[in-house]
Design a protein around this motif. Structure first.
Motif, PDB file in Angstrom:
ATOM      1  N   LEU A 182       0.822  -1.206   0.000  1.00  9.82           N
ATOM      2  CA  LEU A 182       0.000   0.000   0.000  1.00  9.82           C
ATOM      3  C   LEU A 182       0.861   1.263   0.000  1.00  9.82           C
ATOM      4  O   LEU A 182       0.558   2.216  -0.713  1.00  9.82           O
ATOM      5  N   LEU A 183       1.926   1.260   0.767  1.00 13.96           N
ATOM      6  CA  LEU A 183       2.824   2.413   0.801  1.00 13.96           C
ATOM      7  C   LEU A 183       3.466   2.633  -0.566  1.00 13.96           C
ATOM      8  O   LEU A 183       3.505   3.756  -1.070  1.00 13.96           O
ATOM      9  N   LEU A 184       3.942   1.575  -1.171  1.00 17.33           N
ATOM     10  CA  LEU A 184       4.552   1.702  -2.496  1.00 17.33           C
ATOM     11  C   LEU A 184       3.528   2.188  -3.519  1.00 17.33           C
ATOM     12  O   LEU A 184       3.841   3.001  -4.382  1.00 17.33           O
ATOM     13  N   PHE A 185       2.290   1.706  -3.411  1.00 16.29           N
ATOM     14  CA  PHE A 185       1.229   2.174  -4.309  1.00 16.29           C
ATOM     15  C   PHE A 185       1.022   3.678  -4.140  1.00 16.29           C
ATOM     16  O   PHE A 185       0.913   4.403  -5.125  1.00 16.29           O
ATOM     17  N   CYS A 186       0.973   4.147  -2.890  1.00 20.03           N
ATOM     18  CA  CYS A 186       0.791   5.584  -2.637  1.00 20.03           C
ATOM     19  C   CYS A 186       1.953   6.382  -3.218  1.00 20.03           C
ATOM     20  O   CYS A 186       1.742   7.420  -3.846  1.00 20.03           O
ATOM     21  N   ILE A 187       3.162   5.904  -3.029  1.00 17.87           N
ATOM     22  CA  ILE A 187       4.335   6.610  -3.545  1.00 17.87           C
ATOM     23  C   ILE A 187       4.306   6.641  -5.070  1.00 17.87           C
ATOM     24  O   ILE A 187       4.562   7.674  -5.680  1.00 17.87           O
ATOM     25  N   GLN A 188       3.947   5.505  -5.701  1.00 16.20           N
ATOM     26  CA  GLN A 188       3.859   5.461  -7.161  1.00 16.20           C
ATOM     27  C   GLN A 188       2.767   6.391  -7.663  1.00 16.20           C
ATOM     28  O   GLN A 188       2.926   7.059  -8.681  1.00 16.20           O
ATOM     29  N   THR A 189       1.641   6.444  -6.955  1.00 15.03           N
ATOM     30  CA  THR A 189       0.546   7.326  -7.343  1.00 15.03           C
ATOM     31  C   THR A 189       1.001   8.774  -7.270  1.00 15.03           C
ATOM     32  O   THR A 189       0.747   9.564  -8.179  1.00 15.03           O
ATOM     33  N   ILE A 190       1.687   9.125  -6.199  1.00 12.69           N
ATOM     34  CA  ILE A 190       2.183  10.490  -6.052  1.00 12.69           C
ATOM     35  C   ILE A 190       3.173  10.807  -7.171  1.00 12.69           C
ATOM     36  O   ILE A 190       3.092  11.848  -7.809  1.00 12.69           O
ATOM     37  N   SER A 191       4.086   9.885  -7.463  1.00 10.06           N
ATOM     38  CA  SER A 191       5.073  10.120  -8.513  1.00 10.06           C
ATOM     39  C   SER A 191       4.412  10.251  -9.873  1.00 10.06           C
ATOM     40  O   SER A 191       4.781  11.095 -10.676  1.00 10.06           O
ATOM     41  N   ALA A 192       3.412   9.401 -10.143  1.00 10.94           N
ATOM     42  CA  ALA A 192       2.737   9.427 -11.442  1.00 10.94           C
ATOM     43  C   ALA A 192       1.995  10.742 -11.654  1.00 10.94           C
ATOM     44  O   ALA A 192       1.832  11.195 -12.776  1.00 10.94           O
ATOM     45  N   GLN A 193       1.544  11.362 -10.598  1.00 16.60           N
ATOM     46  CA  GLN A 193       0.782  12.594 -10.713  1.00 16.60           C
ATOM     47  C   GLN A 193       1.675  13.829 -10.672  1.00 16.60           C
ATOM     48  O   GLN A 193       1.181  14.942 -10.659  1.00 16.60           O
ATOM     49  N   GLN A 194       2.966  13.629 -10.641  1.00 12.87           N
ATOM     50  CA  GLN A 194       3.897  14.744 -10.634  1.00 12.87           C
ATOM     51  C   GLN A 194       3.683  15.668  -9.427  1.00 12.87           C
ATOM     52  O   GLN A 194       3.719  16.878  -9.557  1.00 12.87           O
ATOM     53  N   LEU A 195       3.440  15.083  -8.282  1.00 17.67           N
ATOM     54  CA  LEU A 195       3.295  15.879  -7.064  1.00 17.67           C
ATOM     55  C   LEU A 195       4.680  16.199  -6.527  1.00 17.67           C
ATOM     56  O   LEU A 195       5.587  15.380  -6.584  1.00 17.67           O
ATOM     57  N   ARG A 196       4.807  17.377  -5.976  1.00 21.64           N
ATOM     58  CA  ARG A 196       6.058  17.713  -5.316  1.00 21.64           C
ATOM     59  C   ARG A 196       5.959  17.276  -3.861  1.00 21.64           C
ATOM     60  O   ARG A 196       4.884  16.989  -3.364  1.00 21.64           O
ATOM     61  N   GLN A 197       7.068  17.236  -3.176  1.00 13.03           N
ATOM     62  CA  GLN A 197       7.060  16.909  -1.752  1.00 13.03           C
ATOM     63  C   GLN A 197       6.476  18.078  -0.972  1.00 13.03           C
ATOM     64  O   GLN A 197       6.623  19.239  -1.372  1.00 13.03           O
ATOM     65  N   PRO A 198       5.857  17.802   0.173  1.00 16.09           N
ATOM     66  CA  PRO A 198       5.339  18.900   0.985  1.00 16.09           C
ATOM     67  C   PRO A 198       6.434  19.670   1.733  1.00 16.09           C
ATOM     68  O   PRO A 198       6.172  20.756   2.251  1.00 16.09           O
ATOM     69  N   PHE A 199       7.648  19.120   1.780  1.00 19.97           N
ATOM     70  CA  PHE A 199       8.760  19.783   2.468  1.00 19.97           C
ATOM     71  C   PHE A 199       9.937  19.988   1.521  1.00 19.97           C
ATOM     72  O   PHE A 199      10.059  19.284   0.525  1.00 19.97           O
ATOM     73  N   ASN A 200      10.820  20.900   1.899  1.00 24.00           N
ATOM     74  CA  ASN A 200      12.056  21.124   1.145  1.00 24.00           C
ATOM     75  C   ASN A 200      13.249  20.462   1.832  1.00 24.00           C
ATOM     76  O   ASN A 200      14.362  20.963   1.763  1.00 24.00           O
ATOM     77  N   PHE A 201      12.989  19.362   2.517  1.00 32.25           N
ATOM     78  CA  PHE A 201      14.072  18.589   3.115  1.00 32.25           C
ATOM     79  C   PHE A 201      13.737  17.114   2.919  1.00 32.25           C
ATOM     80  O   PHE A 201      12.597  16.786   2.566  1.00 32.25           O
ATOM     81  N   PRO A 202      14.707  16.213   3.107  1.00 34.48           N
ATOM     82  CA  PRO A 202      14.456  14.790   2.842  1.00 34.48           C
ATOM     83  C   PRO A 202      13.274  14.248   3.661  1.00 34.48           C
ATOM     84  O   PRO A 202      13.136  14.544   4.843  1.00 34.48           O
ATOM     85  N   ILE A 203      12.461  13.453   2.991  1.00 35.47           N
ATOM     86  CA  ILE A 203      11.266  12.877   3.616  1.00 35.47           C
ATOM     87  C   ILE A 203      11.641  11.600   4.363  1.00 35.47           C
ATOM     88  O   ILE A 203      12.245  10.683   3.790  1.00 35.47           O
ATOM     89  N   LEU A 204      11.272  11.559   5.639  1.00 31.98           N
ATOM     90  CA  LEU A 204      11.402  10.364   6.467  1.00 31.98           C
ATOM     91  C   LEU A 204      10.053  10.110   7.106  1.00 31.98           C
ATOM     92  O   LEU A 204       9.389  11.049   7.575  1.00 31.98           O
ATOM     93  N   LEU A 205       9.632   8.846   7.145  1.00 34.23           N
ATOM     94  CA  LEU A 205       8.327   8.507   7.707  1.00 34.23           C
ATOM     95  C   LEU A 205       8.404   8.199   9.193  1.00 34.23           C
ATOM     96  O   LEU A 205       9.346   7.571   9.664  1.00 34.23           O
ATOM     97  N   SER A 206       7.371   8.624   9.914  1.00 30.65           N
ATOM     98  CA  SER A 206       7.233   8.233  11.318  1.00 30.65           C
ATOM     99  C   SER A 206       5.977   7.397  11.514  1.00 30.65           C
ATOM    100  O   SER A 206       5.768   6.840  12.579  1.00 30.65           O
ATOM    101  N   GLY A 207       5.117   7.322  10.489  1.00 29.67           N
ATOM    102  CA  GLY A 207       3.913   6.506  10.545  1.00 29.67           C
ATOM    103  C   GLY A 207       3.516   6.074   9.148  1.00 29.67           C
ATOM    104  O   GLY A 207       3.628   6.842   8.194  1.00 29.67           O
ATOM    105  N   ASN A 208       3.058   4.825   9.038  1.00 31.56           N
ATOM    106  CA  ASN A 208       2.717   4.259   7.742  1.00 31.56           C
ATOM    107  C   ASN A 208       1.215   4.201   7.510  1.00 31.56           C
ATOM    108  O   ASN A 208       0.428   4.149   8.454  1.00 31.56           O
ATOM    109  N   PHE A 209       0.833   4.145   6.255  1.00 30.55           N
ATOM    110  CA  PHE A 209      -0.562   3.964   5.884  1.00 30.55           C
ATOM    111  C   PHE A 209      -1.014   2.573   6.321  1.00 30.55           C
ATOM    112  O   PHE A 209      -0.313   1.590   6.136  1.00 30.55           O
ATOM    113  N   GLY A 210      -2.215   2.500   6.911  1.00 32.20           N
ATOM    114  CA  GLY A 210      -2.783   1.222   7.324  1.00 32.20           C
ATOM    115  C   GLY A 210      -2.272   0.692   8.640  1.00 32.20           C
ATOM    116  O   GLY A 210      -2.704  -0.361   9.101  1.00 32.20           O
ATOM    117  N   GLU A 211      -1.360   1.404   9.263  1.00 30.19           N
ATOM    118  CA  GLU A 211      -0.791   0.987  10.539  1.00 30.19           C
ATOM    119  C   GLU A 211      -1.905   0.876  11.588  1.00 30.19           C
ATOM    120  O   GLU A 211      -2.779   1.741  11.664  1.00 30.19           O
TER     121      GLU A 211
END
Length: 159
Positions: A8-37
């Motif tokens: 599910l996480l990989l699907f979300c990341i692929q969906t975001i990449s396919a839609q040409q979304l930018r990151q919400p931050f201007n620094f490296p993204i690190l997760l503290s919580g996952n989808f479906g957790e």
């Protein structure tokens, strides 16, 4: 079950990449919580981005759109912002410290008009447009948050 979460996480990341979304931050993204957790009374409905242990990091719109909802509450997402985009998605930003000045002015006027700090507002599409990369808020620790982070979701607007 772990494989399902990763899928599910990989699907979300692929969906975001396919839609040409930018990151919400201007620094490296690190997760503290996952989808479906699994949480104490629900499954986590988004992904949580670390904010380097602090509040007040600028949060950027991931694509063009408009502010479709602003919620302020002492629980849940706390200060929450919903942006609706032309591709049929809505992005959700939760636990925000504060909003960008134009959004904050609209919010304050509505809070005074309703005589309530807690509000759930639905601006019209022409009231608060946003551009991809524009700062829309600042990360925080509001609502039912266990520490500074940004709760982020990409939703299908229709459903």
């Amino acid at each position: 079950m772990y494989k399902l979460y990763i899928t599910l996480l990989l699907f979300c990341i692929q969906t975001i990449s396919a839609q040409q979304l930018r990151q919400p931050f201007n620094f490296p993204i690190l997760l503290s919580g996952n989808f479906g957790e699994l949480r104490n009374n629900h499954f986590h409905s988004g992904i949580d981005f670390k904010t380097q242990g602090t509040e007040g990091k600028p949060v950027h719109a991931v694509q063009d759109g408009y502010v479709s909802r602003i919620s302020v509450s002492p629980w849940g997402y706390g200060n929450g912002l919903y942006l609706t985009h032309p591709d049929g998605t809505t992005t959700v930003y939760g636990h925000l410290q504060r909003f960008a000045p134009s959004i904050a002015r609209y919010l304050k006027a509505q809070q005074y008009e309703q005589e309530s700090f807690n509000v759930n507002l639905f601006p019209t599409p022409d009231q608060l447009p946003v551009k991809k990369g524009e700062i829309v808020a600042y990360s925080g620790n509001t609502g039912s948050s266990g520490g500074p982070h940004l709760h982020f979701e990409v939703r299908d607007t229709e459903s």
